[in-house]
Each structure stands twice: as structure tokens, then as C-alpha cells.
Design a protein around this motif. Structure first.
Motif, PDB file in Angstrom:
ATOM      1  N   SER A 358      37.523  -9.517  -3.693  1.00 13.17           N
ATOM      2  CA  SER A 358      36.857 -10.855  -3.258  1.00 13.17           C
ATOM      3  C   SER A 358      35.448 -10.608  -3.120  1.00 13.17           C
ATOM      4  O   SER A 358      34.596 -11.623  -3.578  1.00 13.17           O
ATOM      5  CB  SER A 358      37.328 -11.160  -1.833  1.00 13.17           C
ATOM      6  OG  SER A 358      38.852 -11.212  -1.678  1.00 13.17           O
ATOM      7  N   GLY A 396      46.681  -9.383  -1.964  1.00 13.96           N
ATOM      8  CA  GLY A 396      46.202 -10.894  -2.047  1.00 13.96           C
ATOM      9  C   GLY A 396      46.213 -11.554  -3.401  1.00 13.96           C
ATOM     10  O   GLY A 396      46.349 -10.715  -4.392  1.00 13.96           O
ATOM     11  N   LYS A 405      44.415  -4.667  -1.845  1.00 13.58           N
ATOM     12  CA  LYS A 405      42.938  -4.875  -1.148  1.00 13.58           C
ATOM     13  C   LYS A 405      42.549  -3.462  -0.674  1.00 13.58           C
ATOM     14  O   LYS A 405      43.155  -2.616  -0.370  1.00 13.58           O
ATOM     15  CB  LYS A 405      43.294  -5.593   0.505  1.00 13.58           C
ATOM     16  CG  LYS A 405      43.850  -6.839   0.244  1.00 13.58           C
ATOM     17  CD  LYS A 405      43.794  -7.811   1.690  1.00 13.58           C
ATOM     18  CE  LYS A 405      44.171  -9.349   1.422  1.00 13.58           C
ATOM     19  NZ  LYS A 405      44.195 -10.026   2.685  1.00 13.58           N
TER      20      LYS A 405
END
Length: 409
Positions: A358, A396, A405
Motif C-alpha cells: 500500500s 490484501g 501484507k
């Protein structure tokens, strides 16, 4: 003891005798440097030499002179030419850190708190430099002790003492890690200084590399001690054989005759391949035809390689802006990620960390980077920095991508 009045005086004194000081530093391991040689390097200016002795830049011992210990240590420190392994300095710096952090927590004046943070940052940097230098000196000392020490007993003693120093360095690395992560947690939660965060991240990375180097040093010490043991056994056997030979009892008190009788090994030495030219008469025969065809095929193959070589770039191509693409520095990207997570954790210890994927998807690179390339960077970072990352079993999703992750250790 002579005390200099200013930095300018120190610089002028050293500059006036730079030729002599350079020569003396290069010969610092030679036991004797004659007073007359020093005088000749100063162009027989005895007043200048006496001034250097008076200011204790050099010391006189009868007809010999030597560099003063303060200047010798100073030159060796800046040139990193000292082979000494000094773990006491790191111990003193760790103790000094505890004192500075205690002062910081008790201080109420902001300007004075900032001065303590500045000294803490300088001390952390000293610990990093000293640790790396000690490990470099340790590895060099291990190699030198094994390769250049002629006495077996001294060689073993040196290696065993170096192993004790290795253990001390490892202990100090562990102590520093414990100080950062556990002991002084209250300080790091209060002192939200960006430069301090960066220094700590670099320090922890260097300490991890240092720990790996110490493992290699331990393996070298074990291997060298085993080799020395084997060599000692061999030397003892050779001495015993020599003693029996000198006493003319070798055949009577050993099985030398039996060993020599059944030993048929030969000493094999490599020989350089000789080159020769084929005669014209041989080349005219049918027997030489396969040789000629083979040579022709080799020539054709080399010619084909030359034809496939790329030509030189023109000046217009070299000046074109699209000739290169800026590479992404993985170390910088990973360091920014670690720093961002550390700052978030110190600001709020209960705040959740952001996973690596992310973070990369919204990271601001120096150039435009597509989602596909960011995904490739994620895989590269996980592969190259595996020891510094924690790969979880959580997954994710991002658009069409599904990812594991990953967080910092």
C-alpha cells in the motif's frame, strides 16, 4: 604539558612541519627515527625542531624522536589507520547516552532539550563509526595473526583473544539495540526529531550488517584454530621422524620401508600446451581436409559475430534526452518506508503500521511509475530485504492484484 591557545596555532604549527610529520607518521612503526634525520627534513632549522619538541608535537628520546601520542592518535583516527580494537569507547558512549537521555527527560527549557538531542545524535553516529571500524580491524587482525605470526603458541593466543573481543563487540551491539528498542522508550516517544529517526534507522541497519560480519569472523577463527591444530600435529610427526633419522633408527623403529614399498604416486606437474604449424605438404592431402573445413567454419562464426555488433552512437543520439531512464534506488525507497513507519509508531504506539504494498502504490517517485512497475518493485524489495521485513499470512487486494501484507521487523 603544553596547551595550545587556539586552533589557528595548531594548524600553523602542523603546516610548518608537514614534511617531517608525514615522514614520521609513515614510519611510526619503526622503533627509531633519528634526531639528525628530522633536522635534515626541516632543512637544518634546529629552532623549528626545538619548537615542535617544546609544543610536544614530537618527543625527543636521546638521539631519537617520535610523534606525540595525541597527534599520533589524531592522525590515525582521521586516516582510519589504527588497527586497535577498542570496545571500551562504545561502552563509554552507551553510558553517556543514558546520561544525556536522563538530562533530556528532566530538562524543561526547550533550547537546552534541543542541545541534549544534538549530543545524543552525535553519540549514536560515533557508536556506528566505532563499531564498523572495530569489526574491520578485527577481521584484519584475525587474518594477520594466522598468516604472519610465526610462533604457534602466540598465534593461538592471539586468535583466542580476538575471539574474546568479538564477543565483546557482539555484546555492545546487543546493548545498543536494547537501548533503542526497550530501555529508553520514553525518550524516543518524546523526542520526535526527523534527523534522529534517520540516524537510528541507519544505525540499526549497520548494526545488523555488523552482526553478520561477526558471524564470519567467528567462523574464520574456528577454521584457523583447526588448521593450526592440524599443522602442530604434522610438525610433531616431522620432528619425530627427523629425530629417528638423526639417530639412524628410522627403519628399525618405524614402518617407513613398508610405506615406501606400497607407495606408487607420482608428482604430476601441468605442462603448457605446445602450438605447432601444419606443413604445406600435409595441407595438400585429403587427410587435412576436415581440419581446413573446421578452421573455415570458425572464421565464418567470428565474422558473423562482428556483423551483429552494434555500431557506435552518433552525436545526435548521445545528446538525445530519451537515451536513458532514471533508475529507482531501492535502498532509498526502503529507508523512506522504514522511517515513515517508525515516525508513525513513535507518534502513536497504538497506531497500525502501513503495509509495504500500500505504501509503494502511493509513494512519490522522482519519475512516473506505473502500477505494474510498482508491483515489480514490491517483489524485488521483499526478495532483497527479506531479513528486515515481516511477511504475514494476511492478504490484501488492490485492483486486480492480490498481495501478502509485509511490515518492518
Amino acid at each position: 604539558m603544553y596547551i595550545f591557545r587556539s586552533i589557528q596555532e595548531i594548524i600553523n604549527t602542523v603546516a610548518a612541519a608537514k614534511g617531517l610529520l608525514t615522514e614520521m607518521f609513515e614510519k611510526r612503526k619503526i622503533l627509531s627515527f633519528r634526531y639528525s634525520d628530522a633536522l635534515s627534513l626541516l632543512k637544518d632549522d634546529e629552532n623549528r625542531l626545538k619548537l615542535l619538541i617544546e609544543k610536544e608535537v614530537i618527543r625527543q628520546n636521546g638521539n631519537y624522536v617520535e610523534l606525540d601520542a595525541r597527534f599520533l592518535d589524531f592522525f590515525e583516527l582521521l586516516l582510519e589507520a589504527n588497527e586497535e580494537i577498542n570496545t571500551a569507547i562504545i561502552d563509554e558512549n552507551i553510558e553517556y547516552l543514558h546520561e544525556l537521555i536522563d538530562y533530556y527527560l528532566k530538562e524543561r527549557i526547550p533550547s537546552r532539550k534541543e542541545s541534549y538531542v544534538r549530543n545524543i545524535k552525535i553519540t549514536f553516529q560515533k557508536i556506528a563509526r566505532t563499531t564498523i571500524r572495530n569489526i574491520m580491524n578485527l577481521q584484519n587482525s584475525i587474518d594477520n595473526a594466522f598468516k604472519h605470526e610465526p610462533t604457534y603458541q602466540i598465534k593461538i593466543a592471539k586468535l583466542e583473544n580476538l575471539d574474546k573481543k568479538r564477543i565483546n563487540i557482539q555484546r555492545l551491539i546487543d546493548t545498543t539495540e536494547h537501548l533503542i528498542l526497550h530501555e529508553e522508550r520514553a525518550f524516543f516517544m518524546q523526542a520526535t526529531d526527523e534527523e534522529l529517526t534517520r540516524i537510528l534507522l541507519e544505525l540499526r541497519r549497520e548494526l545488523q550488517l555488523s552482526a553478520h560480519s561477526l558471524i564470519r569472523a567467528q567462523q574464520d577463527i574456528i577454521n584457523y584454530l583447526n588448521q593450526i591444530k592440524s599443522q602442530i600435529i604434522l610438525v610433531e610427526k616431522i620432528r619425530k621422524v627427523k629425530y629417528l633419522q638423526d639417530q639412524f633408527e628410522l627403519r628399525a623403529r618405524s614402518n617407513l620401508a613398508e610405506v615406501v614399498e606400497r607407495e606408487h604416486s607420482l608428482l604430476m606437474e601441468g605442462s603448457a600446451p605446445g602450438s605447432f604449424k601444419l606443413s604445406i605438404n600435409y595441407l595438400s592431402t585429403d587427410e587435412a581436409r576436415p581440419v581446413i573445413l573446421k578452421v573455415m567454419r570458425n572464421r565464418q562464426y567470428r565474422e558473423a559475430l562482428r556483423n551483429n555488433e552494434a555500431g557506435a552512437f552518433s552525436e545526435e543520439e548521445l545528446e538525445a534526452q530519451a537515451m536513458y531512464q532514471e533508475l529507482i534506488n531501492l535502498d532509498t525507497t526502503v529507508g523512506d518506508y522504514f522511517q515513515a513507519q517508525a515516525q508513525a509508531r513513535w507518534a502513536d504506539e497504538s497506531a497500525p503500521l502501513e503495509d509495504l504494498f500500500s505504501y509503494l502504490m502511493k509513494y512519490s517517485f522522482q519519475r512516473e511509475v506505473s502500477e505494474k512497475e510498482r508491483t515489480t518493485l514490491f517483489c524485488q524489495i521483499v526478495s532483497l530485504y527479506e531479513t528486515q521485513l515481516r511477511i504475514t499470512e494476511e492478504f490484501g487486494t488492490y485492483h486486480e492484484y492480490e498481495f501478502a501484507k509485509v511490515y518492518p521487523l
